[in-house]
Design an enzyme around this catalytic site. Structure first.
Site, mmCIF file in Angstrom:
data_model
loop_
_atom_site.group_PDB
_atom_site.id
_atom_site.type_symbol
_atom_site.label_atom_id
_atom_site.label_comp_id
_atom_site.label_asym_id
_atom_site.label_seq_id
_atom_site.Cartn_x
_atom_site.Cartn_y
_atom_site.Cartn_z
ATOM 1 N N ASN A 114 0.832 -1.201 0.000
ATOM 2 C CA ASN A 114 0.000 0.000 0.000
ATOM 3 C C ASN A 114 0.869 1.255 0.000
ATOM 4 O O ASN A 114 1.962 1.267 0.554
ATOM 5 C CB ASN A 114 -0.919 0.017 1.221
ATOM 6 C CG ASN A 114 -1.833 -1.194 1.254
ATOM 7 O OD1 ASN A 114 -2.086 -1.816 0.224
ATOM 8 N ND2 ASN A 114 -2.327 -1.545 2.428
ATOM 9 N N VAL A 115 0.338 2.309 -0.592
ATOM 10 C CA VAL A 115 1.080 3.577 -0.673
ATOM 11 C C VAL A 115 0.446 4.640 0.217
ATOM 12 O O VAL A 115 0.861 5.796 0.176
ATOM 13 C CB VAL A 115 1.145 4.081 -2.133
ATOM 14 C CG1 VAL A 115 1.884 3.079 -3.009
ATOM 15 C CG2 VAL A 115 -0.245 4.376 -2.701
ATOM 16 N N ASP A 116 -0.539 4.258 1.037
ATOM 17 C CA ASP A 116 -1.334 5.254 1.771
ATOM 18 C C ASP A 116 -0.690 5.744 3.061
ATOM 19 O O ASP A 116 -1.152 6.714 3.673
ATOM 20 C CB ASP A 116 -2.742 4.717 2.069
ATOM 21 C CG ASP A 116 -2.735 3.347 2.743
ATOM 22 O OD1 ASP A 116 -1.868 3.100 3.610
ATOM 23 O OD2 ASP A 116 -3.603 2.516 2.407
ATOM 24 N N HIS A 131 6.021 -0.287 -2.608
ATOM 25 C CA HIS A 131 5.716 0.514 -3.800
ATOM 26 C C HIS A 131 5.832 2.011 -3.543
ATOM 27 O O HIS A 131 5.344 2.812 -4.348
ATOM 28 C CB HIS A 131 4.314 0.168 -4.306
ATOM 29 C CG HIS A 131 4.183 -1.268 -4.711
ATOM 30 N ND1 HIS A 131 2.984 -1.948 -4.663
ATOM 31 C CD2 HIS A 131 5.118 -2.168 -5.142
ATOM 32 C CE1 HIS A 131 3.175 -3.205 -5.060
ATOM 33 N NE2 HIS A 131 4.453 -3.354 -5.347
ATOM 34 N N CYS A 142 15.634 16.302 -11.760
ATOM 35 C CA CYS A 142 16.695 16.478 -10.761
ATOM 36 C C CYS A 142 16.619 15.477 -9.617
ATOM 37 O O CYS A 142 17.493 15.435 -8.761
ATOM 38 C CB CYS A 142 16.658 17.905 -10.215
ATOM 39 S SG CYS A 142 15.154 18.288 -9.246
ATOM 40 N N GLY A 233 -4.875 -9.216 3.252
ATOM 41 C CA GLY A 233 -5.488 -8.243 2.357
ATOM 42 C C GLY A 233 -4.845 -8.105 1.006
ATOM 43 O O GLY A 233 -4.938 -7.050 0.387
ATOM 44 N N SER A 235 -4.349 -10.069 -2.900
ATOM 45 C CA SER A 235 -4.663 -11.175 -3.812
ATOM 46 C C SER A 235 -3.403 -11.797 -4.388
ATOM 47 O O SER A 235 -3.462 -12.830 -5.048
ATOM 48 C CB SER A 235 -5.537 -10.675 -4.964
ATOM 49 O OG SER A 235 -4.832 -9.731 -5.748
ATOM 50 N N ASN A 259 -7.484 -13.340 3.626
ATOM 51 C CA ASN A 259 -7.934 -12.441 2.567
ATOM 52 C C ASN A 259 -9.356 -12.795 2.176
ATOM 53 O O ASN A 259 -9.752 -13.953 2.224
ATOM 54 C CB ASN A 259 -7.014 -12.584 1.339
ATOM 55 C CG ASN A 259 -7.302 -11.568 0.260
ATOM 56 O OD1 ASN A 259 -7.144 -10.369 0.480
ATOM 57 N ND2 ASN A 259 -7.735 -12.023 -0.902
ATOM 58 N N CYS A 277 -9.586 -8.683 7.140
ATOM 59 C CA CYS A 277 -8.265 -8.368 7.696
ATOM 60 C C CYS A 277 -8.361 -7.855 9.134
ATOM 61 O O CYS A 277 -7.629 -8.308 10.017
ATOM 62 C CB CYS A 277 -7.574 -7.320 6.837
ATOM 63 S SG CYS A 277 -7.276 -7.816 5.144
#
Length: 285
Positions: A114-116, A131, A142, A233, A235, A259, A277
């Site tokens: 997750n990127v949250d 990620h 730059c 959580g 797949s 999951n 989850c």
């Protein structure tokens, strides 16, 4: 339910999943008291209001690839118009009880797809954001990294009233929204060099940095047959996460997958249970 003898390096069998409470308890009992590495996916953040990619009922997603993003100004305008709205919503999401349970469990390493940033906000200490994090922005010229909040403010100033005019667009799990008409959105360049900006996340078509992957492999390898890999959580559709399940199973390390819905790693798991989850993690805690 997929069942393999913990520690056995047997050939995978056809996956069978179970939501039977007794099977969930068996999976929890296997994990209790073991050293853990945890791999989390988008399903963990659904209870925080962030939709997932491939859970039951999730619509088909076609994320923008890196190659498309760098193809020119039109693609960048389309991406950033959507992402600007999505970030405005995602940044208000709060960690849920599953995030907090994981922080309290304090595994050897928490690998998140997750990127949250919700794991960090919940207090997890040893986190690898596989990620990247959508809260940061990188210049492709730059390579300067800056806070997403600063770019968000610049975009608001350049596009007054944009967010209010598009308020009904559906939020998507990538931190953007489902929006077709992005004409007229003004995309700022890097304030330092004038280069193209992108969120500091791994797009489809990019590779996860090798040192990041190696840190995760090292943590999985250190578990041996006395630890366990827990997947929650995810797949496991993409190889960036599945490779750690394969690594653990090959070494004889028990694997538990919790999951909603089938996963690509079910046939490698010691237990694969169909359970929420938050429910599973709070029970484990």
């Amino acid at each position: 339910m997929t069942v393999r003898t913990p520690g056995a390096a047997t050939a995978p069998t056809e996956a069978r999943r179970s939501g039977d409470p007794a099977d969930v308890v068996r999976a929890l009992d296997l994990l209790a008291g073991r050293r853990l590495v945890v791999l989390s996916g988008a399903g963990l953040s659904t209870d925080s209001g962030i939709p997932d990619y491939r859970g039951p009922g999730a619509p088909a997603r076609t994320p923008m690839t890196y190659q498309e993003l760098v193809s020119g100004p039109a693609a960048q305008q389309r991406y950033w118009a959507r992402s600007h709205l999505g970030w405005g919503r995602m940044r208000s999401a709060e960690p849920n009880a599953g995030h907090r349970a994981l922080a309290a469990l304090d595994p050897d390493l928490l690998i998140t797809q997750n990127v949250d940033g919700l794991h960090e906000r919940a207090g997890s200490r040893r986190v690898v954001a596989l990620h990247g994090r959508i809260s940061e922005v990188v210049c492709l010229g730059c390579r300067e990294t800056t806070p997403r909040a600063a770019l968000h403010a610049r975009m608001d100033a350049l596009n007054p009233g944009w967010a209010q005019a598009q308020g009904e667009a559906e939020t998507r799990p990538d931190g953007d929204v489902d929006l077709d008409d992005t004409a007229g959105f003004v995309v700022p360049a890097c304030a330092t060099c004038g280069g193209v900006l992108k969120p500091d996340v791994v797009f489809f078509g990019e590779n996860v940095p090798a040192p990041r992957v190696q840190r995760c492999f090292d943590a999985v390898d250190a578990l041996g047959d006395e630890g366990a890999l827990l997947v929650v959580g995810s797949s496991l559709t993409v190889m960036s996460g599945l490779r750690f399940v394969r690594r653990a199973a090959k070494a004889g390390t028990p694997v538990v997958i919790a999951n909603r819905g089938v996963t690509r790693g079910d046939d490698l798991a010691t237990y694969a249970v169909d359970v929420g989850c938050t429910e599973f993690l709070t029970a484990l805690l």
